[in-house]
Motif scaffolding. Structure first.
Motif, PDB file in Angstrom:
ATOM      1  N   LEU A   3      38.396  28.040  28.704  1.00  0.00           N
ATOM      2  CA  LEU A   3      39.176  27.849  29.926  1.00  0.00           C
ATOM      3  C   LEU A   3      39.621  26.392  29.964  1.00  0.00           C
ATOM      4  O   LEU A   3      38.798  25.486  30.065  1.00  0.00           O
ATOM      5  N   LYS A   5      42.407  25.100  31.954  1.00  0.00           N
ATOM      6  CA  LYS A   5      42.933  24.609  33.232  1.00  0.00           C
ATOM      7  C   LYS A   5      42.645  25.644  34.314  1.00  0.00           C
ATOM      8  O   LYS A   5      42.791  26.848  34.092  1.00  0.00           O
ATOM      9  N   ASN A   6      42.224  25.162  35.486  1.00  0.00           N
ATOM     10  CA  ASN A   6      41.920  26.068  36.592  1.00  0.00           C
ATOM     11  C   ASN A   6      42.162  25.347  37.916  1.00  0.00           C
ATOM     12  O   ASN A   6      41.256  25.145  38.716  1.00  0.00           O
ATOM     13  N   GLU A   7      43.413  24.963  38.126  1.00  0.00           N
ATOM     14  CA  GLU A   7      43.796  24.194  39.309  1.00  0.00           C
ATOM     15  C   GLU A   7      43.674  25.042  40.572  1.00  0.00           C
ATOM     16  O   GLU A   7      44.101  26.197  40.606  1.00  0.00           O
ATOM     17  N   HIS A   9      41.277  26.506  41.714  1.00  0.00           N
ATOM     18  CA  HIS A   9      40.447  27.701  41.478  1.00  0.00           C
ATOM     19  C   HIS A   9      41.292  28.974  41.450  1.00  0.00           C
ATOM     20  O   HIS A   9      40.943  29.988  42.054  1.00  0.00           O
ATOM     21  N   LEU A  11      41.619  30.942  39.074  1.00  0.00           N
ATOM     22  CA  LEU A  11      40.756  31.927  38.427  1.00  0.00           C
ATOM     23  C   LEU A  11      39.333  31.770  38.929  1.00  0.00           C
ATOM     24  O   LEU A  11      38.923  30.671  39.280  1.00  0.00           O
ATOM     25  N   VAL A 129      49.274  31.672  35.609  1.00  0.00           N
ATOM     26  CA  VAL A 129      48.236  31.448  34.598  1.00  0.00           C
ATOM     27  C   VAL A 129      48.809  31.839  33.239  1.00  0.00           C
ATOM     28  O   VAL A 129      49.514  32.851  33.122  1.00  0.00           O
ATOM     29  N   LYS A 147      48.997  26.566  36.763  1.00  0.00           N
ATOM     30  CA  LYS A 147      47.729  26.281  37.438  1.00  0.00           C
ATOM     31  C   LYS A 147      46.513  26.733  36.627  1.00  0.00           C
ATOM     32  O   LYS A 147      45.407  26.254  36.864  1.00  0.00           O
ATOM     33  N   GLY A 148      46.720  27.673  35.713  1.00  0.00           N
ATOM     34  CA  GLY A 148      45.603  28.150  34.916  1.00  0.00           C
ATOM     35  C   GLY A 148      45.981  28.317  33.465  1.00  0.00           C
ATOM     36  O   GLY A 148      47.129  28.649  33.139  1.00  0.00           O
ATOM     37  N   LEU A 150      44.058  29.828  29.803  1.00  0.00           N
ATOM     38  CA  LEU A 150      42.924  30.368  29.054  1.00  0.00           C
ATOM     39  C   LEU A 150      43.316  30.478  27.589  1.00  0.00           C
ATOM     40  O   LEU A 150      44.262  31.186  27.247  1.00  0.00           O
ATOM     41  N   TYR A 230      33.474  28.315  35.633  1.00  0.00           N
ATOM     42  CA  TYR A 230      33.644  28.665  37.038  1.00  0.00           C
ATOM     43  C   TYR A 230      32.559  28.017  37.906  1.00  0.00           C
ATOM     44  O   TYR A 230      32.518  28.225  39.112  1.00  0.00           O
TER      45      TYR A 230
END
Length: 435
Positions: A3, A5-7, A9, A11, A129, A147-148, A150, A230
């Motif tokens: 993972l 990037k997880n701006e 949240h 994801l 994402v 924003k995301g 994977l 997470y």
């Protein structure tokens, strides 16, 4: 899978959200390498068939998984689906024709049809994402807008189900990058030395991967060892079993890792060393160990790794062996090569000595740093300084700091010009120093 990037949240996805899955890889994932690495799988999974049964997912192909082809009708359908959803998940990647065995990639770009559609979707859906399917890094011109992200690499026959489990939070991702992801092809350390002609020189030497990017302090897309979760982790209480080891000792390095989030998860704790001895031109830091630890929310565990002679050493071609120099080394513990959380310093007392052959180009600084020739070096420096002192203008123009820098890098042959030493005298000095 990592993972990246997880701006805000974005994801994991919730089954109550309407998600638009876009891209041919959602239905036909690229899960293995090209060429003779192909195998016939018993069963392959894709992400569309693997989401939770109550998930609200609509699918639009958008672009094919096997070639670079922009179909306006497919693109329009994908943009419409993205605009009407709560979140868009784009399954992008490299077709087999872009990377395989037997030939080199000439660029790091995704197919143009994919970059074009991603740009169009970002205009109507900010909650986007990207899920990547690729065997090696790609340029990501849209990275700052999504924003995301994977990275699934080539995930094998069950990769579709694995991606779905991460996207919907059934599994908490814990992968870390085993490579640096550069921003562009020309950032690569071999860029100026590789390609074309029948001769290739490996001029980058040991400065490949993070050892190059970190030493050069270059901006990268994502650094070596990087990977999100997470949940979150705190590092504390770094301890060394000894602070003045010899090269025969084993040093135990321990640190406490705490899960400070709300989900159970795994963290990969990384141990690097920075050589402060100046014994050789070395990378800014080098990985010497790593451990993965599983933690429940609020739980703390102690992670322990060990260092031995090889952890501090570099290969010396004169010795035909590994050489660990005496001096200070910084011990670095962190979550990636560029996320160092804890540091300590130890002093290695090594019995190893590098062989020294004194010649005309040996510097005064080299002699000064060798205990067996240090006294002789001090006398030669005084001889040089007395020669320089003859000129009042020179003494005013040359500061003490400048003098120290000059003498450190000054070869012995320079004493003939600066200190009035004859060639015969210098040959005699060199002979005595070698004895």
């Amino acid at each position: 899978m990592v993972l990246l990037k997880n701006e805000n949240h974005i994801l994991p996805l919730k089954t109550s959200e309407k998600a638009a899955f876009i891209g041919g890889f959602a239905r036909n994932p690229r899960f293995q390498g090209g060429g003779s690495s192909h195998i016939n799988c018993f069963k392959t999974t894709n992400v569309l068939d693997s989401v939770p049964c109550d998930a609200q997912v609509v699918y639009a192909e958008g672009f094919p998984a096997d070639r670079d082809f922009y179909d306006k009708a497919l693109a329009d359908e994908a943009v419409k689906a993205a605009a009407e959803a709560d979140k868009a998940v784009i399954f992008a990647g490299l077709p087999e024709s872009f990377e395989s065995e037997g030939y080199d990639r000439s660029h790091m770009r995704l197919p143009e049809c994919q970059n074009r559609l991603i740009t169009e979707i970002l205009k109507v859906q900010p909650n986007t994402v990207i899920v990547l399917h690729n065997g090696s890094p790609v340029e990501m011109p849209w990275l700052g807008e999504i924003k995301g992200l994977l990275e699934t690499y080539l995930g094998g026959q069950a990769g579709g189900a694995a991606a779905a489990n991460i996207l919907y939070g059934k599994i908490n991702p814990s992968g870390k990058l085993a490579e640096t992801m550069p921003l562009k092809l020309s950032d690569n350390p071999s860029y100026l030395n590789f390609g074309g002609g029948e001769k290739v020189e490996y001029r980058e030497g040991i400065f490949v991967g993070y050892r190059y990017y970190d030493t050069k302090e270059m901006d990268v897309a994502f650094p070596f060892g990087y990977g999100l979760s997470y949940t979150t982790f705190a590092y504390s209480n770094l301890k060394l079993s000894m602070e003045n080891p010899t090269e025969k000792d084993t040093v135990m390095v321990s640190a406490d890792i705490t899960n400070t989030g709300k989900s159970a998860g795994k963290e990969v704790v990384q141990l690097y060393i920075r050589d402060l001895t100046g014994s050789a031109i070395r990378p800014e830091k080098e990985l010497k160990g790593f451990e993965k630890v599983f933690l429940e929310p609020g739980e703390t565990k102690t992670v322990t790794m060990e260092l031995n002679k090889r952890s501090f050493a570099w290969y010396n071609t004169e010795l035909h062996d590994w050489f660990a120099a005496s001096g200070d080394y910084e011990i670095l513990v962190g979550a990636s090569s560029r996320d160092i959380r804890l540091t300590e310093t130890l002093h290695l007392n090594s019995s190893q000595r590098l062989p020294m052959h004194v010649h005309m180009n040996t510097t005064l600084g080299d002699l000064l740093r060798n205990p067996e020739t240090a006294e002789a070096a001090k006398k030669l420096i005084q001889k040089y300084l007395s020669g320089e002192a003859g000129s009042e203008a020179a003494s005013e123009a040359v500061s003490e700091e400048m003098t120290m820098a000059m003498t450190d890098s000054m070869p012995l042959r320079a004493l003939m010009g600066f200190a009035g030493v004859s060639r015969k005298e210098l040959d005699s000095v060199i002979e005595k120093l070698n004895k």
